[in-house]
Design an enzyme around this catalytic site. Structure first.
Site, PDB file in Angstrom:
ATOM      1  N   SER A  45     -12.346  -9.695   9.280  1.00 44.90           N
ATOM      2  CA  SER A  45     -13.286  -8.632   8.939  1.00 44.90           C
ATOM      3  C   SER A  45     -12.759  -7.234   9.207  1.00 44.90           C
ATOM      4  O   SER A  45     -13.299  -6.261   8.673  1.00 44.90           O
ATOM      5  CB  SER A  45     -14.600  -8.817   9.728  1.00 44.90           C
ATOM      6  OG  SER A  45     -15.117 -10.105   9.566  1.00 44.90           O
ATOM      7  N   ILE A  47     -13.137  -5.713  12.004  1.00 48.12           N
ATOM      8  CA  ILE A  47     -14.124  -5.048  12.851  1.00 48.12           C
ATOM      9  C   ILE A  47     -13.552  -4.858  14.249  1.00 48.12           C
ATOM     10  O   ILE A  47     -13.018  -5.799  14.844  1.00 48.12           O
ATOM     11  CB  ILE A  47     -15.429  -5.865  12.939  1.00 48.12           C
ATOM     12  CG1 ILE A  47     -15.969  -6.164  11.530  1.00 48.12           C
ATOM     13  CG2 ILE A  47     -16.470  -5.121  13.775  1.00 48.12           C
ATOM     14  CD1 ILE A  47     -16.233  -4.965  10.679  1.00 48.12           C
ATOM     15  N   HIS A  49     -14.869  -4.626  17.565  1.00 44.40           N
ATOM     16  CA  HIS A  49     -16.171  -4.954  18.155  1.00 44.40           C
ATOM     17  C   HIS A  49     -16.458  -4.127  19.399  1.00 44.40           C
ATOM     18  O   HIS A  49     -15.544  -3.716  20.125  1.00 44.40           O
ATOM     19  CB  HIS A  49     -16.224  -6.444  18.500  1.00 44.40           C
ATOM     20  CG  HIS A  49     -16.257  -7.331  17.294  1.00 44.40           C
ATOM     21  ND1 HIS A  49     -17.408  -7.551  16.586  1.00 44.40           N
ATOM     22  CD2 HIS A  49     -15.281  -8.040  16.667  1.00 44.40           C
ATOM     23  CE1 HIS A  49     -17.145  -8.377  15.570  1.00 44.40           C
ATOM     24  NE2 HIS A  49     -15.860  -8.680  15.594  1.00 44.40           N
ATOM     25  N   VAL A 172       9.529 -22.425  13.491  1.00 45.20           N
ATOM     26  CA  VAL A 172       9.925 -23.133  14.711  1.00 45.20           C
ATOM     27  C   VAL A 172       9.770 -24.638  14.498  1.00 45.20           C
ATOM     28  O   VAL A 172       8.719 -25.110  14.056  1.00 45.20           O
ATOM     29  CB  VAL A 172       9.086 -22.661  15.910  1.00 45.20           C
ATOM     30  CG1 VAL A 172       9.419 -23.480  17.159  1.00 45.20           C
ATOM     31  CG2 VAL A 172       9.336 -21.173  16.172  1.00 45.20           C
ATOM     32  N   ARG A 310      -9.927 -19.010  11.310  1.00 48.71           N
ATOM     33  CA  ARG A 310      -9.878 -18.569  12.704  1.00 48.71           C
ATOM     34  C   ARG A 310      -9.479 -19.741  13.603  1.00 48.71           C
ATOM     35  O   ARG A 310      -9.927 -20.867  13.392  1.00 48.71           O
ATOM     36  CB  ARG A 310     -11.247 -18.036  13.118  1.00 48.71           C
ATOM     37  CG  ARG A 310     -11.546 -16.665  12.531  1.00 48.71           C
ATOM     38  CD  ARG A 310     -13.028 -16.439  12.325  1.00 48.71           C
ATOM     39  NE  ARG A 310     -13.469 -16.977  11.037  1.00 48.71           N
ATOM     40  CZ  ARG A 310     -14.711 -16.965  10.609  1.00 48.71           C
ATOM     41  NH1 ARG A 310     -15.656 -16.462  11.370  1.00 48.71           N
ATOM     42  NH2 ARG A 310     -15.021 -17.454   9.429  1.00 48.71           N
ATOM     43  N   ILE A 334      -7.226 -17.732  20.064  1.00 48.98           N
ATOM     44  CA  ILE A 334      -7.588 -16.307  20.071  1.00 48.98           C
ATOM     45  C   ILE A 334      -8.325 -16.011  18.766  1.00 48.98           C
ATOM     46  O   ILE A 334      -7.761 -15.505  17.791  1.00 48.98           O
ATOM     47  CB  ILE A 334      -6.346 -15.409  20.234  1.00 48.98           C
ATOM     48  CG1 ILE A 334      -5.492 -15.879  21.406  1.00 48.98           C
ATOM     49  CG2 ILE A 334      -6.780 -13.960  20.425  1.00 48.98           C
ATOM     50  CD1 ILE A 334      -6.147 -15.791  22.761  1.00 48.98           C
ATOM     51  N   CYS A 396      -0.233   3.328  -9.203  1.00 46.79           N
ATOM     52  CA  CYS A 396      -1.554   2.682  -9.174  1.00 46.79           C
ATOM     53  C   CYS A 396      -2.611   3.762  -9.358  1.00 46.79           C
ATOM     54  O   CYS A 396      -2.825   4.587  -8.471  1.00 46.79           O
ATOM     55  CB  CYS A 396      -1.762   1.958  -7.851  1.00 46.79           C
ATOM     56  SG  CYS A 396      -3.437   1.318  -7.593  1.00 46.79           S
ATOM     57  N   CYS A 398      -5.913   3.391  -9.801  1.00 43.23           N
ATOM     58  CA  CYS A 398      -7.189   3.170  -9.093  1.00 43.23           C
ATOM     59  C   CYS A 398      -7.161   3.767  -7.693  1.00 43.23           C
ATOM     60  O   CYS A 398      -8.125   4.394  -7.248  1.00 43.23           O
ATOM     61  CB  CYS A 398      -7.493   1.679  -9.007  1.00 43.23           C
ATOM     62  SG  CYS A 398      -7.741   0.840 -10.577  1.00 43.23           S
ATOM     63  N   CYS A 438      -1.351  -1.762 -12.695  1.00 46.08           N
ATOM     64  CA  CYS A 438      -0.223  -1.365 -11.854  1.00 46.08           C
ATOM     65  C   CYS A 438       0.709  -2.510 -11.498  1.00 46.08           C
ATOM     66  O   CYS A 438       1.867  -2.276 -11.118  1.00 46.08           O
ATOM     67  CB  CYS A 438      -0.713  -0.694 -10.572  1.00 46.08           C
ATOM     68  SG  CYS A 438      -1.725  -1.759  -9.524  1.00 46.08           S
TER      69      CYS A 438
END
Length: 479
Positions: A45, A47, A49, A172, A310, A334, A396, A398, A438
């Site tokens: 997200s 965010i 927090h 790895v 996640r 995490i 680009c 936009c 683009c």
């Protein structure tokens, strides 16, 4: 032999690498993908927090607060894209108001400043486009938004500038403990290191198992999102949450750092760590739930959908452990608020390394600042398509990205091999046309600068195009 090897070039791994690059150490980062920020750190997200969601006394609560307070300084140094917006958690009925009080109490115990429970009228003064069904809210001043992949890229570029070695496409395959440290077998070469940091995200349990730790288990929790046009950004000023459930913080509505409206994520337990597909049923659920908070979201303005996984562990709190295998630090599970906490996680890892015998001597020539790639355009910017001046030549249209910005992103120490990689650094192809205009221009520019045949420069992947089409289909539902 390296002093420290870090496995994983996501937000946690690159924060650790950048923080350690302040000292006289020989450091490498191993990443199995062809770029940094290709896992959890890309599909989230963004965010930052506030720190009221997690139970006091947990690592999540402690490190979220500390990490949140580090973002302003990191933005001044690295220019990756962060702003403080504040956040609201909404209650829609009387039964949900006690949950706001519980979150408030958590926040106070965790040391969060700028918390306030508001009634419906005060909430609507701040956020006039919220639903009339809102009964009350919890406001947090210190929440914000960041561009997560740009954050990781900035950390990596700065770490490389301070002598960290980044080894991409190094997967790895084995870990052997030796008298002097570790030998890490990869698909390309063996790496010798005194200390080893496992920041492999979704695969942190597999990396730990290679070192003989078999009781960590990661179960991926997928979250799907929809990105909408910047035309919709007027609908919210802050990050808008609903009261959390046992599955997580729930469906949010926010603007991204660059001004697109974003809704999501859901939370679904899946088996395949690499499955980042979306589906129309879930996108419809996200749309309906987001409209509970902000009814006027116009899904005809959707640009694309995406998903991220996640790393949910089998433990109630994060695992940050340096005791199981001498010289190895494991960071397992995490999940949220991992992005927020990552700068503070890096400091905690350094403390563990010191306790494990690492001696630190600060550099006198550490370069803290990394110049931005994206140049903000002013009203007098005179860029045009096909200008002979790279600083004015619009690639680009936009997002108003110039040839000079794209060339700049190619020469910062990390190989850039695709349209997607250019987009994560410059936002080229991230606008309304979703690379239709683009994309070919970026490919031609990459082919020229990298001296490669254009057919060897991948455009946006098939998966990305399919996600965009799914987002368009969902936009025609329940308008």
């Amino acid at each position: 032999m390296y002093d420290i090897c870090i496995i994983g070039a996501g937000t946690v791994g690159m924060n650790i690498a950048r923080e350690l690059s302040k000292y006289k150490l020989n450091i490498c980062v191993l990443e199995k993908e062809s770029d940094v920020s290709c896992g959890c750190s890309k599909g989230n997200s963004g965010i930052v927090h506030g720190g009221y969601s997690d139970k006091p006394g947990t690592l999540k609560a402690e490190l979220c607060i500390k990490g949140n307070r580090m973002y302003e300084q990191l933005e001044r140094e690295l220019h990756f894209g962060y702003r403080q917006t504040g956040s609201f958690v909404l209650a829609f009925d009387d039964e949900e108001i006690p949950i706001l009080k519980k979150l408030y109490d958590y926040g106070i115990a965790n040391g969060v400043k700028g918390l306030k429970i508001m009634d419906a009228a005060e909430t609507k003064q701040h956020e006039p486009h919220l639903s009339e069904a809102v009964k009350a809210s919890l406001y947090c001043k210190n929440a914000g938004v960041a561009s997560p992949y740009e954050f990781v890229i900035a950390l990596a570029e700065n770490a490389i500038a301070n002598s960290v070695t980044l080894l991409l496409e190094h997967e790895v395959e084995s870990i052997k403990k030796t008298a002097d440290g570790f030998v890490i077998g990869t698909n390309k070469e063996n790496i010798e290191t005194r200390f080893l940091v496992n920041a492999a995200g979704l695969y942190s349990d597999a990396i730990a198992a290679m070192a003989g730790i078999n009781d960590y288990k990661i179960t991926p929790h997928r979250g799907q999102y929809v990105i909408l046009d910047k035309e919709q950004s007027h609908l919210v000023n802050s990050v808008i949450f609903q009261v959390p459930t046992k599955l997580g913080k729930g469906i949010l509505v926010t603007t991204t750092y660059h001004g697109n409206l974003m809704i999501g994520p859901n939370a679904e337990e899946i088996d395949d760590k690499d499955d980042v597909g979306t589906d129309e049923k879930t996108l419809q659920y996200i749309t309906d739930t987001a409209r509970k908070s902000v009814p006027d979201i116009d899904m005809r303005k959707s640009l694309k959908s995406f998903a991220g996984n996640r790393p949910k562990s089998n433990q109630p709190d994060w695992i940050i452990d340096g005791n199981r295998v001498p010289g190895m630090i494991n960071l397992v599970g995490i999940d949220s608020p991992g992005l927020t906490s990552s700068p503070a996680i890096a400091l905690k890892v350094i403390d563990i390394l010191i306790n494990n015998g690492l001696e630190l001597a600060k550099k006198t020539d550490f370069a803290a600042e990394r110049k931005p790639i994206i140049i903000k355009k002013t009203n007098d910017f005179k860029g045009v398509i096909d200008s002979p001046d790279p600083n004015l030549n619009i690639i680009c249209r936009c997002e108003q990205v110039t040839e000079a910005e794209i060339i700049d992103c190619l020469h910062r120490g990390i190989p850039v091999k695709s349209v997607d990689a250019v987009g994560r650094r410059t936002r080229a192809s991230y606008g309304r046309c979703q690379s239709n205009f683009c994309g070919p221009r970026i490919r031609r520019l990459l082919a020229r600068e990298l001296n490669l045949p254009i057919e060897e420069i991948p455009a946006k992947g098939k998966e990305s195009s399919e996600l965009a089409q799914r987002a368009k289909r969902i936009s025609l539902m329940k308008m």
